[in-house]
Design a protein around this motif. Structure first.
Motif, PDB file in Angstrom:
ATOM      1  N   ASP A   1      -2.979   2.064  -6.696  1.00 37.13           N
ATOM      2  CA  ASP A   1      -3.981   2.895  -6.035  1.00 37.13           C
ATOM      3  C   ASP A   1      -3.470   3.353  -4.679  1.00 37.13           C
ATOM      4  OD1 ASP A   1      -5.777   2.551  -8.130  1.00 37.13           O
ATOM      5  OD2 ASP A   1      -6.618   0.722  -7.254  1.00 37.13           O
TER       6      ASP A   1
ATOM      7  N   ILE B   1       0.621   5.391   0.879  1.00 40.28           N
ATOM      8  CA  ILE B   1      -0.186   6.403   1.559  1.00 40.28           C
ATOM      9  C   ILE B   1       0.390   7.785   1.236  1.00 40.28           C
ATOM     10  CG2 ILE B   1      -1.073   7.203   3.767  1.00 40.28           C
ATOM     11  CD1 ILE B   1      -0.432   4.406   4.873  1.00 40.28           C
TER      12      ILE B   1
ATOM     13  N   GLN C   1      -3.822   4.493  -0.780  1.00 37.48           N
ATOM     14  CA  GLN C   1      -4.656   4.106   0.343  1.00 37.48           C
ATOM     15  C   GLN C   1      -4.786   5.283   1.306  1.00 37.48           C
ATOM     16  OE1 GLN C   1      -6.104   1.090   0.367  1.00 37.48           O
ATOM     17  NE2 GLN C   1      -5.065   0.612  -1.567  1.00 37.48           N
TER      18      GLN C   1
ATOM     19  N   SER D   1       0.837  -1.197   0.000  1.00 42.10           N
ATOM     20  CA  SER D   1       0.000   0.000   0.000  1.00 42.10           C
ATOM     21  C   SER D   1       0.869   1.242   0.000  1.00 42.10           C
ATOM     22  CB  SER D   1      -0.941   0.015   1.214  1.00 42.10           C
ATOM     23  OG  SER D   1      -0.205  -0.015   2.416  1.00 42.10           O
TER      24      SER D   1
ATOM     25  N   SER E   1      -5.168   5.039   4.541  1.00 37.67           N
ATOM     26  CA  SER E   1      -4.524   4.768   5.828  1.00 37.67           C
ATOM     27  C   SER E   1      -3.796   3.440   5.776  1.00 37.67           C
ATOM     28  CB  SER E   1      -5.562   4.758   6.967  1.00 37.67           C
ATOM     29  OG  SER E   1      -6.508   3.731   6.764  1.00 37.67           O
ATOM     30  N   GLY E   2      -2.966   3.218   6.785  1.00 37.68           N
ATOM     31  CA  GLY E   2      -2.214   1.966   6.902  1.00 37.68           C
ATOM     32  C   GLY E   2      -1.640   1.849   8.304  1.00 37.68           C
TER      33      GLY E   2
ATOM     34  N   SER F   1      -2.690   7.772   8.662  1.00 39.60           N
ATOM     35  CA  SER F   1      -3.561   8.137   7.554  1.00 39.60           C
ATOM     36  C   SER F   1      -2.946   9.315   6.819  1.00 39.60           C
ATOM     37  CB  SER F   1      -4.968   8.501   8.055  1.00 39.60           C
ATOM     38  OG  SER F   1      -4.962   9.742   8.716  1.00 39.60           O
TER      39      SER F   1
END
Length: 386
Positions: free
Chosen positions: A217, A199, A219, A197, A221-222, A230
């Motif tokens: 894509d 961010i 994200q 991911s 948050s993570g 976030s």
């Protein structure tokens, strides 16, 4: 303009690790530690066909569990004993005990099959597997445009760009991802793309990011080592910590009749660690955010002393009666101790962050406050009990 690329959730160790830590400290932390590390890394790579098919983490423990053969590892350990005199016989036997003479049985319902020997892999959930993985990836390339955060089989990349150009930040991010990707490809390590991911921190409407010829894509948050991040800060982390601490406190209400000392011990063991993790960057957050954590601590102390609504006692005197500081003071002290340890041990991350802080000592972001600046501006914070 930072950007964080996070590969996977943290594989938290749930087993007792003191045995392996003792062996490592006694046998490998000496003047020739780098030589031992390089030797073990090279031998593991030569003897291990390190590639995976379907894994549940990015890389590391699941692959080593299934692909490192006990015979190959025993050979590495035997050779290391003769090459590196620090490896004693008893500790070599302790390490090999993870791998030798292990058996298993298959149970389906109430039916249990016969015992059969296990010839490959390491015990599931043992501390040996992630340690071997750390040896295997000890020369992972460092970042040239930010910082790489490695823990067991978890890799997070924080990419910085001093300007406001999203296109330049994207270009830097693509190069940093490619650097780690080239290292993984060289040593046949496969990233779990399901947990990959990106961010965009403090960035609105970023341009598309290309990784390996495909659009990734973004994200919202993570999670990085248990810290929820976030694109707009750490508010979600505070909310999550408050919810988890309240849940832990609720499970303790059945012990209302226990001695106050025992209840305080339970609160310190099960509630406070949830509220104070991680002290960096929690201590630098706004007073409003920290007050949410403090309210849970206040409820926990009322539980400890069996405080009634008609007992007119201030929260300050309640904290003093159990010798517990306000949570803003507690996490401030914990954060300063973390920075002090990093400085004393010359951690590479500390040097990088210190340089960034010195380059712009008075700059900070409202969503992502800087820990070093908070410690400098308020070295001795006043306690807040509400």
């Amino acid at each position: 303009m930072p950007r964080l690329k996070h590969h996977s959730d943290v594989d938290k160790a749930r087993l007792h690790t003191s045995v392996w830590e003792t062996v490592y400290r006694d046998d490998f932390e000496d003047d020739d530690n780098d030589i031992v590390l390089d030797y073990m890394t090279e031998n593991l790579r030569r003897s291990t066909p390190y590639e995976s098919a379907d894994t549940t983490r990015i890389r590391g423990t699941s692959e080593l569990d299934s692909l490192i053969s006990s015979g190959e590892l025993r050979g590495v350990l035997r050779h290391s004993r003769s090459t590196c005199p620090g490896v004693s016989g008893i500790n070599k036997r302790l390490l090999c005990d993870f791998l030798e003479d292990r058996t298993a049985r298959i149970k389906v319902g109430t039916q249990v099959g016969p015992t059969f020997p296990l010839e490959t892999g390491v015990p599931q959930g043992s501390v040996l597997s992630p340690t071997l993985y750390v040896l295997y990836t000890s020369d992972c390339p460092s970042s040239v445009a930010g910082m790489n955060v490695l823990y067991a089989d978890d890799v997070s990349q924080v990419v910085f760009h001093p300007g406001r150009s999203s296109a330049m930040l994207n270009a830097r991010t693509e190069r940093e991802v490619a650097r780690i990707g080239a290292f993984e490809e060289e040593w046949r390590i496969k990233t779990n793309l399901a947990k990959f991911s990106v961010i965009p921190m403090a960035t609105q409407n970023p341009p598309p990011l290309m990784v390996d010829g495909r659009v990734v894509d973004f994200q919202a948050s993570g999670t990085v080592l248990g810290l929820q991040v976030s694109s707009r800060g750490y508010v979600s982390h505070v909310t999550s910590r408050v919810r988890r601490a309240k849940s832990a406190l609720f499970t303790l209400y059945r012990f209302r009749d226990l001695d106050a000392g025992l209840k305080l011990h339970l609160v310190k063991a099960l509630v406070l660690p949830v509220l104070t993790y991680p002290p960096i960057p929690l201590h630098a957050l706004s007073r409003t955010a920290i007050s949410k954590l403090q309210r849970v601590q206040n409820a926990a102390l009322r539980f400890v002393v069996n405080h009634r609504w008609d007992d007119f006692v201030t929260m300050e005197s309640l904290h003093e009666s159990v010798d517990l500081p306000a949570i803003n003071v507690r996490i401030h002290h914990m954060a300063s101790q973390v920075w002090l340890r990093m400085q004393e041990e010359d951690w590479e991350q500390f040097l990088v962050l210190q340089e960034l802080s010195d380059a712009a000592p008075d700059r900070s972001h409202g969503w992502f406050p800087r820990s070093l600046r908070a410690l400098r501006d308020d070295p001795d914070p006043a306690p807040h009990y509400s």
